[in-house]
Design a protein around this motif. Structure first.
Motif, PDB file in Angstrom:
ATOM      1  N   ARG A  32       0.820  -1.211   0.000  1.00 46.61           N
ATOM      2  CA  ARG A  32       0.000   0.000   0.000  1.00 46.61           C
ATOM      3  C   ARG A  32       0.854   1.261   0.000  1.00 46.61           C
ATOM      4  O   ARG A  32       0.518   2.249  -0.653  1.00 46.61           O
ATOM      5  CB  ARG A  32      -0.942  -0.015   1.205  1.00 46.61           C
ATOM      6  N   SER A  33       1.962   1.218   0.742  1.00 45.88           N
ATOM      7  CA  SER A  33       2.830   2.403   0.764  1.00 45.88           C
ATOM      8  C   SER A  33       3.450   2.641  -0.606  1.00 45.88           C
ATOM      9  O   SER A  33       3.597   3.788  -1.051  1.00 45.88           O
ATOM     10  CB  SER A  33       3.915   2.260   1.833  1.00 45.88           C
ATOM     11  N   ALA A  36       0.805   4.214  -2.728  1.00 43.88           N
ATOM     12  CA  ALA A  36       0.627   5.633  -2.420  1.00 43.88           C
ATOM     13  C   ALA A  36       1.695   6.481  -3.102  1.00 43.88           C
ATOM     14  O   ALA A  36       1.406   7.539  -3.678  1.00 43.88           O
ATOM     15  CB  ALA A  36       0.651   5.845  -0.909  1.00 43.88           C
ATOM     16  N   ALA A  37       2.941   5.995  -3.055  1.00 44.40           N
ATOM     17  CA  ALA A  37       4.026   6.741  -3.694  1.00 44.40           C
ATOM     18  C   ALA A  37       3.859   6.774  -5.212  1.00 44.40           C
ATOM     19  O   ALA A  37       4.124   7.789  -5.863  1.00 44.40           O
ATOM     20  CB  ALA A  37       5.370   6.114  -3.318  1.00 44.40           C
ATOM     21  N   LEU A  38       3.395   5.662  -5.765  1.00 42.21           N
ATOM     22  CA  LEU A  38       3.278   5.547  -7.225  1.00 42.21           C
ATOM     23  C   LEU A  38       2.130   6.378  -7.778  1.00 42.21           C
ATOM     24  O   LEU A  38       2.236   6.970  -8.859  1.00 42.21           O
ATOM     25  CB  LEU A  38       3.086   4.077  -7.607  1.00 42.21           C
ATOM     26  N   THR A  39       1.024   6.435  -7.031  1.00 41.47           N
ATOM     27  CA  THR A  39      -0.176   7.095  -7.536  1.00 41.47           C
ATOM     28  C   THR A  39      -0.365   8.510  -7.024  1.00 41.47           C
ATOM     29  O   THR A  39      -1.292   9.206  -7.474  1.00 41.47           O
ATOM     30  CB  THR A  39      -1.426   6.277  -7.161  1.00 41.47           C
ATOM     31  N   ALA A  40       0.477   8.936  -6.079  1.00 39.02           N
ATOM     32  CA  ALA A  40       0.360  10.261  -5.454  1.00 39.02           C
ATOM     33  C   ALA A  40      -0.934  10.406  -4.655  1.00 39.02           C
ATOM     34  O   ALA A  40      -1.431  11.513  -4.428  1.00 39.02           O
ATOM     35  CB  ALA A  40       0.458  11.378  -6.499  1.00 39.02           C
ATOM     36  N   LEU A  41      -1.488   9.291  -4.225  1.00 38.82           N
ATOM     37  CA  LEU A  41      -2.651   9.297  -3.351  1.00 38.82           C
ATOM     38  C   LEU A  41      -2.198   9.199  -1.897  1.00 38.82           C
ATOM     39  O   LEU A  41      -1.110   8.691  -1.617  1.00 38.82           O
ATOM     40  CB  LEU A  41      -3.588   8.135  -3.683  1.00 38.82           C
ATOM     41  N   SER A  42      -3.043   9.656  -0.982  1.00 38.60           N
ATOM     42  CA  SER A  42      -2.703   9.539   0.427  1.00 38.60           C
ATOM     43  C   SER A  42      -2.785   8.081   0.860  1.00 38.60           C
ATOM     44  O   SER A  42      -3.483   7.256   0.243  1.00 38.60           O
ATOM     45  CB  SER A  42      -3.678  10.371   1.280  1.00 38.60           C
ATOM     46  N   MET A  44      -4.297   6.919   3.388  1.00 39.96           N
ATOM     47  CA  MET A  44      -5.667   6.601   3.788  1.00 39.96           C
ATOM     48  C   MET A  44      -6.526   6.278   2.564  1.00 39.96           C
ATOM     49  O   MET A  44      -7.324   5.336   2.570  1.00 39.96           O
ATOM     50  CB  MET A  44      -6.271   7.776   4.565  1.00 39.96           C
ATOM     51  N   THR A  45      -6.363   7.070   1.481  1.00 40.44           N
ATOM     52  CA  THR A  45      -7.142   6.817   0.265  1.00 40.44           C
ATOM     53  C   THR A  45      -6.801   5.458  -0.322  1.00 40.44           C
ATOM     54  O   THR A  45      -7.690   4.697  -0.719  1.00 40.44           O
ATOM     55  CB  THR A  45      -6.880   7.932  -0.764  1.00 40.44           C
ATOM     56  N   VAL A  46      -5.514   5.144  -0.372  1.00 37.69           N
ATOM     57  CA  VAL A  46      -5.092   3.854  -0.919  1.00 37.69           C
ATOM     58  C   VAL A  46      -5.655   2.710  -0.080  1.00 37.69           C
ATOM     59  O   VAL A  46      -6.129   1.704  -0.617  1.00 37.69           O
ATOM     60  CB  VAL A  46      -3.549   3.771  -0.997  1.00 37.69           C
ATOM     61  N   THR A  47      -5.614   2.853   1.230  1.00 39.14           N
ATOM     62  CA  THR A  47      -6.144   1.806   2.116  1.00 39.14           C
ATOM     63  C   THR A  47      -7.637   1.586   1.864  1.00 39.14           C
ATOM     64  O   THR A  47      -8.106   0.448   1.771  1.00 39.14           O
ATOM     65  CB  THR A  47      -5.912   2.182   3.585  1.00 39.14           C
ATOM     66  N   LYS A  48      -8.394   2.678   1.745  1.00 36.37           N
ATOM     67  CA  LYS A  48      -9.829   2.555   1.485  1.00 36.37           C
ATOM     68  C   LYS A  48     -10.098   1.896   0.132  1.00 36.37           C
ATOM     69  O   LYS A  48     -10.978   1.038   0.007  1.00 36.37           O
ATOM     70  CB  LYS A  48     -10.494   3.930   1.541  1.00 36.37           C
ATOM     71  N   VAL A  49      -9.343   2.307  -0.892  1.00 39.69           N
ATOM     72  CA  VAL A  49      -9.533   1.735  -2.226  1.00 39.69           C
ATOM     73  C   VAL A  49      -9.197   0.251  -2.218  1.00 39.69           C
ATOM     74  O   VAL A  49      -9.938  -0.577  -2.773  1.00 39.69           O
ATOM     75  CB  VAL A  49      -8.677   2.487  -3.265  1.00 39.69           C
ATOM     76  N   CYS A  50      -8.084  -0.103  -1.588  1.00 39.59           N
ATOM     77  CA  CYS A  50      -7.686  -1.515  -1.540  1.00 39.59           C
ATOM     78  C   CYS A  50      -8.730  -2.356  -0.805  1.00 39.59           C
ATOM     79  O   CYS A  50      -8.981  -3.506  -1.190  1.00 39.59           O
ATOM     80  CB  CYS A  50      -6.325  -1.663  -0.868  1.00 39.59           C
ATOM     81  N   ALA A  73       4.892  -5.188   5.321  1.00 41.49           N
ATOM     82  CA  ALA A  73       3.586  -4.760   4.817  1.00 41.49           C
ATOM     83  C   ALA A  73       2.977  -5.827   3.925  1.00 41.49           C
ATOM     84  O   ALA A  73       3.693  -6.593   3.259  1.00 41.49           O
ATOM     85  CB  ALA A  73       3.735  -3.457   4.030  1.00 41.49           C
ATOM     86  N   ALA A  74       1.646  -5.879   3.927  1.00 47.23           N
ATOM     87  CA  ALA A  74       0.936  -6.833   3.082  1.00 47.23           C
ATOM     88  C   ALA A  74       1.165  -6.495   1.608  1.00 47.23           C
ATOM     89  O   ALA A  74       1.186  -5.325   1.215  1.00 47.23           O
ATOM     90  CB  ALA A  74      -0.550  -6.810   3.392  1.00 47.23           C
ATOM     91  N   VAL A  75       1.336  -7.548   0.812  1.00 48.50           N
ATOM     92  CA  VAL A  75       1.532  -7.401  -0.631  1.00 48.50           C
ATOM     93  C   VAL A  75       0.192  -7.628  -1.331  1.00 48.50           C
ATOM     94  O   VAL A  75      -0.470  -8.642  -1.114  1.00 48.50           O
ATOM     95  CB  VAL A  75       2.583  -8.402  -1.149  1.00 48.50           C
ATOM     96  N   VAL A  76      -0.202  -6.675  -2.144  1.00 47.33           N
ATOM     97  CA  VAL A  76      -1.472  -6.744  -2.860  1.00 47.33           C
ATOM     98  C   VAL A  76      -1.206  -7.177  -4.295  1.00 47.33           C
ATOM     99  O   VAL A  76      -0.321  -6.632  -4.962  1.00 47.33           O
ATOM    100  CB  VAL A  76      -2.196  -5.386  -2.842  1.00 47.33           C
TER     101      VAL A  76
END
Length: 413
Positions: A32-33, A36-42, A44-50, A73-76
């Motif tokens: 998830r981290s 976040a770095a790749l998409t420029a999303l926060s 929290m946003t990435v966690t909710k989307v995932c 960290a968990a791998v998606v």
């Protein structure tokens, strides 16, 4: 090319496609981290989307890894079985059906003869039955079928879902295929020109470092061209862009159906090359069969290609001539769009690719009409089975999951 999202709540659906697109392009998995770095999303946003993607079964968590300070960290990863699309490619010689999962893997495929009935209902029934048989035979959960994509020779009316007047298919005139097939199957349906579908497939499966500016030369019963500029498919106002078949490459050449001489789409296609082989004594009339029979042309073209591969001088001259004609058309396209890659595919391409590619690059680069100074690469499509059929399925995936500022919704009418 990586897409970035926005943290504004109003574009949550767009963010979901951004995240899913980033996940699918990294089959090894991503945290998830890292997302976040790749998409420029926060975060929290990435966690909710995932979480939404996990609940929908589109992604899985598989293992953990260290991606910075703190606990692993968990791998998606993408869940390929989270969704499927059916692709249908209509060609004068055959109709190809494929079932593709989210990863782009072809799970199953079939092929039937092209329906020739004048009654559209008979056409729709035959195609609907073939699609249902494909889904049933694959044993996938039908509720996971996202839709059907149809790739057809142009011209088409994408907005109305009509096949207007495909070449070499005289009974297919103003066929409302999209609406009728949606009603027959109960699934959303998209319609696209076959060469455009092929370009969609190439972009969908492309490595992030691949060229975003290319022409796709589709070599089947006819010759078609699809275009990508800056990573976007060039469709045109009526979604029929890319018909390069009437580029004149030999002013003294044979007369095309359009009335002009030397059109590349006439003098390079399998039927014409087989006829040239008969006139040159490379093939007998019996070997060539009827020029109006797609089965006979297929067999004779295979024979011609085999002779060229075996070193037959006459066959080699014919295919070299086709390469030179294609080169002149490619120079026009490269000059017009300033692209740096030409990709080839289609059902007849593999048989003649060694002979054509032996002569084509040199002919393009030596052409005094070539303007752009950059190198031009020539490649073969790596997409299996039938690039247009896979492209048709990819249309569904692309319209469902590819990030765009304006979302495109699948429609059943």
């Amino acid at each position: 090319m990586n897409r970035t999202g926005t943290n504004l709540p109003a574009v949550g659906e767009y963010n979901q496609t951004v995240v899913l697109d980033a996940i699918r392009r990294r089959p090894e998995g991503i945290t998830r981290s890292e997302l976040a770095a790749l998409t420029a999303l926060s975060g929290m946003t990435v966690t909710k989307v995932c979480r939404r993607l996990l609940d929908a079964g589109l992604v899985d968590e598989q293992g953990r890894r260290n991606s910075g300070p703190g606990k692993p960290a968990a791998v998606v990863k993408l869940n390929p079985s989270g969704g499927f699309a059916v692709g249908v490619h209509i060609d004068p010689a055959a109709v190809t059906y494929v079932l593709v999962d989210l990863s782009g893997t072809v799970r199953d495929h079939s092929r039937t003869g092209t329906p020739t009935a004048g009654d559209p209902s008979a056409v729709i029934d035959e195609m609907a039955n073939a699609i249902e048989a494909l889904i049933a035979g694959s044993a996938v959960d039908r509720s996971r079928i996202l839709g059907i994509g149809i790739a057809s020779p142009g011209p088409v009316n994408v907005e109305e879902g009509l096949l207007l007047n495909p070449p070499m298919m005289p009974t297919w005139h103003q066929v409302a295929l999209r609406r009728a097939l949606a009603e027959a199957t109960g699934l959303p349906v998209l319609l696209e020109k076959d060469t455009t579908a092929a370009v969609v497939a190439e972009l969908w499966f492309a490595d992030p470092t691949s060229s975003r500016d290319f022409a796709f030369m589709y070599y089947g019963t006819g010759l078609g061209t699809g275009l990508s500029v800056a990573g976007e498919v060039v469709r045109g106002i009526g979604s029929n862009a890319g018909d390069a078949g009437h580029i004149t490459v030999d002013p003294e050449g044979e007369v095309c159906a359009c009335g002009r001489r030397g059109c590349v789409g006439h003098i390079t296609v399998p039927r014409t090359l087989v006829q040239q082989a008969v006139h040159a004594g490379v093939l007998t009339a019996a070997e060539a069969g009827s020029p109006d029979s797609t089965v006979d042309v297929d067999a004779a073209f295979t024979r011609l290609a085999a002779l060229a591969a075996a070193g037959d001088a006459g066959a080699g001259v014919i295919l070299t001539g086709a390469a030179q004609a294609l080169a002149r058309a490619i120079v026009v396209i490269v000059n017009l769009l300033d692209i740096d890659e030409v990709i080839f595919g289609g059902p007849f391409w593999a048989r003649v690719s060694p002979a054509i590619l032996a002569a084509l690059p040199g002919a393009v680069h030596a052409d005094p009409a070539l303007i752009p100074p950059h190198p031009i690469r020539f490649a073969q499509s790596a997409i299996p089975v039938d690039v247009a059929a896979v492209g048709a399925a990819t249309l569904v995936l692309d319209n469902t999951f590819s990030p765009r500022p304006s979302a495109l919704l699948l429609a059943t009418e």
